[in-house]
Structures are given as C-alpha cells and as structure tokens.
Motif scaffolding. Structure first.
Motif, mmCIF file in Angstrom:
data_model
loop_
_atom_site.group_PDB
_atom_site.id
_atom_site.type_symbol
_atom_site.label_atom_id
_atom_site.label_comp_id
_atom_site.label_asym_id
_atom_site.label_seq_id
_atom_site.Cartn_x
_atom_site.Cartn_y
_atom_site.Cartn_z
ATOM 1 N N LYS A 2 0.829 -1.205 0.000
ATOM 2 C CA LYS A 2 0.000 0.000 0.000
ATOM 3 C C LYS A 2 0.860 1.251 0.000
ATOM 4 O O LYS A 2 1.971 1.262 0.521
ATOM 5 C CB LYS A 2 -0.861 0.036 1.259
ATOM 6 C CG LYS A 2 -2.026 -0.901 1.239
ATOM 7 C CD LYS A 2 -2.673 -0.944 2.591
ATOM 8 C CE LYS A 2 -3.109 0.444 3.037
ATOM 9 N NZ LYS A 2 -3.710 0.405 4.372
ATOM 10 N N ARG A 4 1.693 4.897 1.418
ATOM 11 C CA ARG A 4 1.602 5.504 2.727
ATOM 12 C C ARG A 4 0.538 6.601 2.695
ATOM 13 O O ARG A 4 0.572 7.458 1.807
ATOM 14 C CB ARG A 4 2.959 6.144 2.976
ATOM 15 C CG ARG A 4 3.367 6.313 4.378
ATOM 16 C CD ARG A 4 4.684 7.055 4.326
ATOM 17 N NE ARG A 4 5.781 6.147 4.581
ATOM 18 C CZ ARG A 4 6.645 6.372 5.590
ATOM 19 N NH1 ARG A 4 6.534 7.429 6.360
ATOM 20 N NH2 ARG A 4 7.634 5.546 5.800
ATOM 21 N N SER B 5 -5.285 -3.275 6.776
ATOM 22 C CA SER B 5 -4.341 -2.596 7.668
ATOM 23 C C SER B 5 -4.366 -3.283 9.026
ATOM 24 O O SER B 5 -5.429 -3.590 9.542
ATOM 25 C CB SER B 5 -4.746 -1.143 7.874
ATOM 26 O OG SER B 5 -4.819 -0.478 6.652
ATOM 27 N N PRO B 33 3.522 2.897 9.283
ATOM 28 C CA PRO B 33 2.573 3.912 8.784
ATOM 29 C C PRO B 33 1.256 3.322 8.315
ATOM 30 O O PRO B 33 0.306 4.068 8.094
ATOM 31 C CB PRO B 33 3.322 4.572 7.624
ATOM 32 C CG PRO B 33 4.518 3.759 7.360
ATOM 33 C CD PRO B 33 4.756 2.832 8.507
ATOM 34 N N HIS B 34 1.180 2.004 8.178
ATOM 35 C CA HIS B 34 -0.071 1.378 7.721
ATOM 36 C C HIS B 34 -0.957 0.927 8.877
ATOM 37 O O HIS B 34 -2.047 0.403 8.654
ATOM 38 C CB HIS B 34 0.234 0.176 6.825
ATOM 39 C CG HIS B 34 1.091 0.554 5.669
ATOM 40 N ND1 HIS B 34 0.742 1.577 4.805
ATOM 41 C CD2 HIS B 34 2.292 0.099 5.243
ATOM 42 C CE1 HIS B 34 1.691 1.715 3.889
ATOM 43 N NE2 HIS B 34 2.642 0.831 4.136
ATOM 44 N N ALA B 35 -0.476 1.104 10.107
ATOM 45 C CA ALA B 35 -1.296 0.677 11.250
ATOM 46 C C ALA B 35 -2.561 1.507 11.312
ATOM 47 O O ALA B 35 -2.563 2.698 11.004
ATOM 48 C CB ALA B 35 -0.511 0.838 12.545
ATOM 49 N N GLN B 36 -3.634 0.847 11.697
ATOM 50 C CA GLN B 36 -4.907 1.524 11.890
ATOM 51 C C GLN B 36 -5.112 1.594 13.403
ATOM 52 O O GLN B 36 -5.329 0.570 14.056
ATOM 53 C CB GLN B 36 -5.995 0.675 11.231
ATOM 54 C CG GLN B 36 -7.293 1.363 11.088
ATOM 55 C CD GLN B 36 -8.266 0.537 10.246
ATOM 56 O OE1 GLN B 36 -7.960 -0.582 9.843
ATOM 57 N NE2 GLN B 36 -9.435 1.076 10.001
#
Lengths: 260, 260, 260
Positions: A2, A4, B5, B33-36
């Motif tokens: 994905k 950023r 995510s 940076p992809h953490a939700q």
C-alpha cells in the motif's frame, strides 16, 4: 504494498462535545479521502495558546517526517492575525500566527514560513468564526495532496512568539516556573532536565519545600512530593500514586528554583 | 483489493487533554505507517487497573482476530514490574504485567506469554516515566509489521492477576458486588447473567432494596430502579431514563445478592 | 492509486470513558476492515436527542457524499421504536427512528427511508440494551461493503420528527429560542442568519438585553455580549474572550427576539 497515507494531526481547543472536530475532519476527507487524521488533543482550555503550544511541541516530533500538523487555538479568529503554513525538518504546521507554533519552531527552526492567503485553497465561503474548518483544514488537505508550499501565499520573514519566562542563572541556581499541569497532577516546569550536572545532588525548591530529584515516580515514598525529569525532557514535580498539583496546590506561573 | 491494515487498539488512563495519546500514535505510525489505530478509552481513572481490565475485556473481543491491543494503566512504570506481550485466540495484548489483562485472559486463555525485554523494539531512549510511548507503542508497532513473538523476549509461565471478589453460592443465592459504574449511571455487578435459571423469578438485592429482573431499560417504570442483564453479560442495576448510581448512591465495591 | 476507504461516522451519547465506542468500532472493522471510522461526537448528554440531532446536522454535510453516518442517542433501546436506514443526496444515515435525524433530513430530504429489520445484518445475538453495537454498527458496516439498501428492510413512508420551536413572525420581528450552548459558551439560537435583511440594523433581544449584530467575535469589546451569525448559519450570542452562557446565564429553551 500500500501507499503511505499522508498524516494530518489536529491540536485544538474545540472540545469533544460539539460538531467542530467532526466538521474539520469532513472537510479534510472531502478534499483528500486518503488522509489519515490523528487527534493530538482537542481539550486545550478555550483560547489557551501557551498550553496548546506546549502540547503540540511535546507530541509532533514523534510523528513521521512529512506529517502535517494543524493547530487551532484561535481567539483572534476573524481579526487581522495572519494564517501560517510552515515547513520544518520534522513536518509542516498550519494554523494561526499567534504564538501557537513558537515552542515547536524554537526546537525545529522553520525552513520556510508562508502566509496562508490564497483563497483557492480555502472553502468556497469562509466564515468569520471558524477558520479551523474553512481555512486551515482545507489548506492542510491540499498540502497533503502535494500542492506546492509556494502556492499558498507569500513568504513571511518571521512568526509570532510567546513571551517566555526567562530562566535567570546564578552560579549553581536556575530560576524558572511551572508551565503546565498534566492530567496526573504532575507540575511541569520550564527547566530542561539537561540543565543539571550529572554529578551533582540537585534539588528543586517550590513553595518553601526542597524536593529531591529521583529517576522515576515510584522512587519516591508514596504520597510524598518528588522532582524528576519527565518524559518531555523538563523537570517536573510529582507524587508517587497521587497528584502533586493537588497536594501542594501548584498552578502554572508559580516560581521554582533548581539548585544543581 | 486493498491489503488489510493491521489494527492496534489503545486503552489507557492518559486522558484526552495532554500529549500522551498523540505521542503514542506518532511512535506507532513512525514504525508502521499502515497501522490503523483505534481508541478504546483513554479516560480510565489514573492508576485504576481494575476498571482498565474491565473496559479492555468488554471491548477487545469485538475486534477482528489478530488485532493488537495495547493497554497502559501503569502506576508502577519505571519500577520492577514486567512488561508483557501475550498471544490469544482473539488477538495480541501488550502492556504492563500488573493485572490489567487478568479479566480478558481468564475469558481467552493465553496461547503464549512473553516478557517484553528486547530493547531493539523499544525507542532508542526509554524514559523512566512513559513506557506507553517508549516501550509498549514501539513493540506493538513492530508486532504489527510481522516481527515474530519470540523476538520480543523470553516466555513467562504466568501473568499477574487481580484479586476477584469471590461469588459465594448458597442454595439459590449468589453474592457479588458492584464492579463498575458506567456513564449512564448503570451499576454493573460481577454476577454473570448466565447464573440465572431461565425459569425462575430472579431478584437482585442491593442496599435493602429488592429489584425485579427485566429484559430492557424501558421495561421498568420511568425513574424506578430495575435489574437486567447488560450488553456485557453481567447483571446491572439501571433506571429507565435516569442514573441508578445517583438515585441509589451506588459505588464499586458495594455488595449485591441475586436470588434466582 | 489507492481505493477510497468507505467513511463511517459516529455520533453518540456513549461518552469516551467506557467500552461502548470501542466495541462499536470493533464490530464495524470485523465486518469491513477497510472502513474509515470517524468520530463526530460521543459527548452528547445521555438521551438528549435534540442536541444529537443538532450536532449531527452541523457536521455531516461536510463529509464526502456517500459517507455513512451512524447516530445513536437511543433512550428507547429495546422498546418498540423502529430502526432506520436512510439515503440522502449527502450520504446515508443509520440509527433509531426517534427524531435524531429530523434536522438533517429537513435540510437534505430523504431519497429513501427503510426500516432496518433484516437480522442477517445484525450481530448474531442482539442485546436488548446496546443496539449501537448489535444493530446499527453491523448494518452500517454491511452497507459500506455495498449491500443494497433494499436488503435491510421494507420502505417506510416517513420518519419521526422532533417538535420544533415555532418561529413566529411579526413584521420585522422573529421570535425563537436558544437551542444549544457550545463548549465556548456561545448560545446558539434557532434563527437562521439568512432571516436578516442585509441592509437593516438588526438587534437580538435576550433576557432584557438588546445585542448588536457584528461579524466576528473580536468585533465586540472584550467581555461584552454580542450577537453574530455563527459558522453553523444560525444567530448566536457570544462574548469576545469569554462565555456568553456563563455571563448572561443562558440555557437552551430561553426565548430570543430578532429585530431586523
């Protein structure tokens, strides 16, 4: 993999009860649906620019470089105060030019300061009372989509700074003040922990008490006030298992002295 | 199709006013940076481990399996208490080993308990007062990027449990206590709704009153206290259109008896 | 290019202290892990449908069209009140049929109103007390995955409306009332700013005072009450640098008169 998502943080005095924060987020997502919006705080006391500046400075440096930090504590909304868009090494700052950025910009000097003036990046109709929604949110959202900084307005030489309590230095003594009381009742001073000599036996004086400096909260006896370097890097007054502010009746503005 | 995510939830006593939550989120997003990131609650009373354990247990099972739940109510920060990373069937738990996970781990027994010790997954400089930011947030972020559990530290046989009010059983009577009062003033007991026989005419005694068990709030006359099985599965005391805690002056720790 | 994540907003009286909001988010993400959940407010006073309706209406129109707005202020949960799913030009609304949507649907008339009845889109076991988690959250999550509106239940001709304070018009005079007090102590009336003639010299009467209408907060002398058209489009009473509600002791329901 994905892409950023661009990060936009919010630091305001809008509170969590009304529709202010929600409408700001709606405006951002209408312009950039991929923005990742992160709340820093919306509980700054209404109009308390100094606390807003302190909270923003303590949080923003932990975000990835390139994050866009929108801050709105804006008692002068609708008056002549300027609107800013600032680039630094750690990210961008968008908000009113009223001192709100003065702590963070002292720590991370601006690479570029611009006056936010181009109405193309505002909402079509700008209210006189809610620039968070109508000016700062859309500008941040456009910036997050890659709009060049130069498009937002002309360069500005400087920015508004808050008056800072001067720390007077006598030999071995630093004088400062309490600048913030946090939720746990810790009273945070404006004296950096780095001021202390690593070999000395430092003590902090506040309201006729002389406090020992320790390394962590539970190093003090339960219920007794202590001083330590907090996670923000400043010396703070705390009570193991209690509230120093309540026990000693401490408030922002009170004088403290460090003997180091 | 987008990748899912990874979800990281936060349950803390940090409050919403200061920079604590914001800096934790910044640290997580700097590593992944992809953490939700999802807030469960930051309004647990400072140091109230029992309430934190109850809130976490009531929320976490609704998240997708594999979610990472960070919980920080940590009066012992900086002392010798261990830091944990735990795997269960419903997800992962990261936080201090002080009882905060004891309710959820009783419901969802751990598959693997590890002591969080490897400084490689901490922030470069760990403060003595803010492990939420410096230890738990970075560990959770690394876990969300796929770091193997074994990398974080050695296995630990057990974990810290909170003392639980024993539910004494006489024939047809269960004795328990009020364990939590929610925002609506509902007083939640530690007696599971499943304790009742489906055919009986159960009543709950509290402070010399005997309350009828009903099925939903509006099944009671307005303003009168009732008892019912709440959405968390425990028996609670409520008032249709009002606050049972205020009306009957109920507090955590008060004794209740179920006749079933 | 990333796909746009479907937006689901939440407006509730759940507060931020307990597990209510967290469990609603968990349920949504378990059904649609790509949903982007945005909090509008969870601080509506318990059961205060009128304030919930006002907050929702003030925020939702700023979101991208297609956003799904879940609103839960639901004192009648478990009783016979219907559950709704409504389509409008600006997005979808999911929640109890108790008046909560009456302001927004007056501004954005419904294209389709359906009664939410199909248990296939509810949680497997529906509690009698927490339809936010068990009915509205899963329905919104299924809608965000593309389930057709018709699958949720039958069409319904109308929806529940709140009684509105009638604005009586004499020549040159509008009579209304204070409908909401925001965090800054601004007292917001139900008189739209568009009611004023652009050439007149309008004044607002409240509690025997006659206030001048100005354009922004700092146009008034510090500490003195003024009236202005707020960013929501209604006339409000404010104090430059202070709280009008505290200064003049204003509360929702108090009568105001606009001479225009």
């Amino acid at each position: 993999m994905k892409t950023r998502s661009p990060i936009i943080t919010l630091t305001t005095d809008f509170g969590a009860s009304d529709w202010f924060v929600g409408s700001v987020k709606g405006v951002i997502l209408s312009i950039n649906p991929h923005a990742q919006i992160i709340d820093i705080s919306h509980q700054i006391a209404p109009g308390d620019i100094a606390s807003g500046a302190f909270i923003l400075a303590n949080a923003c440096s932990f975000f990835p470089p390139g994050a866009i930090h929108v801050a709105v504590v804006d008692p002068g909304v609708g008056s002549q105060r300027a609107a800013l868009i600032v680039q630094t090494r750690i990210g961008f700052f968008v908000g009113p030019d009223n001192g709100l950025f003065s702590i963070v910009l002292e720590q991370h000097p601006p690479l570029q300061v611009r006056r936010l003036m181009n109405p193309r990046f505002f909402r079509a109709s700008v209210s006189a009372t809610f620039h968070g929604r109508d000016v700062f949110a859309p500008a941040a959202a456009h910036l997050s989509r890659g709009t060049a900084l130069s498009a937002f307005g002309p360069r500005q030489a400087d920015y508004c700074r808050l008056p800072r309590a001067v720390i007077v230095t006598e030999p071995g003594i630093l004088t400062g003040e309490i600048s913030y009381v946090d939720r746990f009742g810790n009273a945070i001073t404006n004296i950096p922990g780095s001021s202390m000599s690593p070999t000395g036996r430092p003590r902090l004086r506040v309201k006729r008490r002389s406090l020992r400096l320790v390394t962590h909260y539970q190093a003090g006896p339960p219920g007794q006030p202590i001083a330590l370097v907090g996670s923000h890097g400043y010396i703070e007054i705390a009570v193991n298992g209690g509230s120093a502010a309540r026990l000693l009746r401490l408030n922002p503005g009170m004088s403290v002295k460090l003997t180091y």
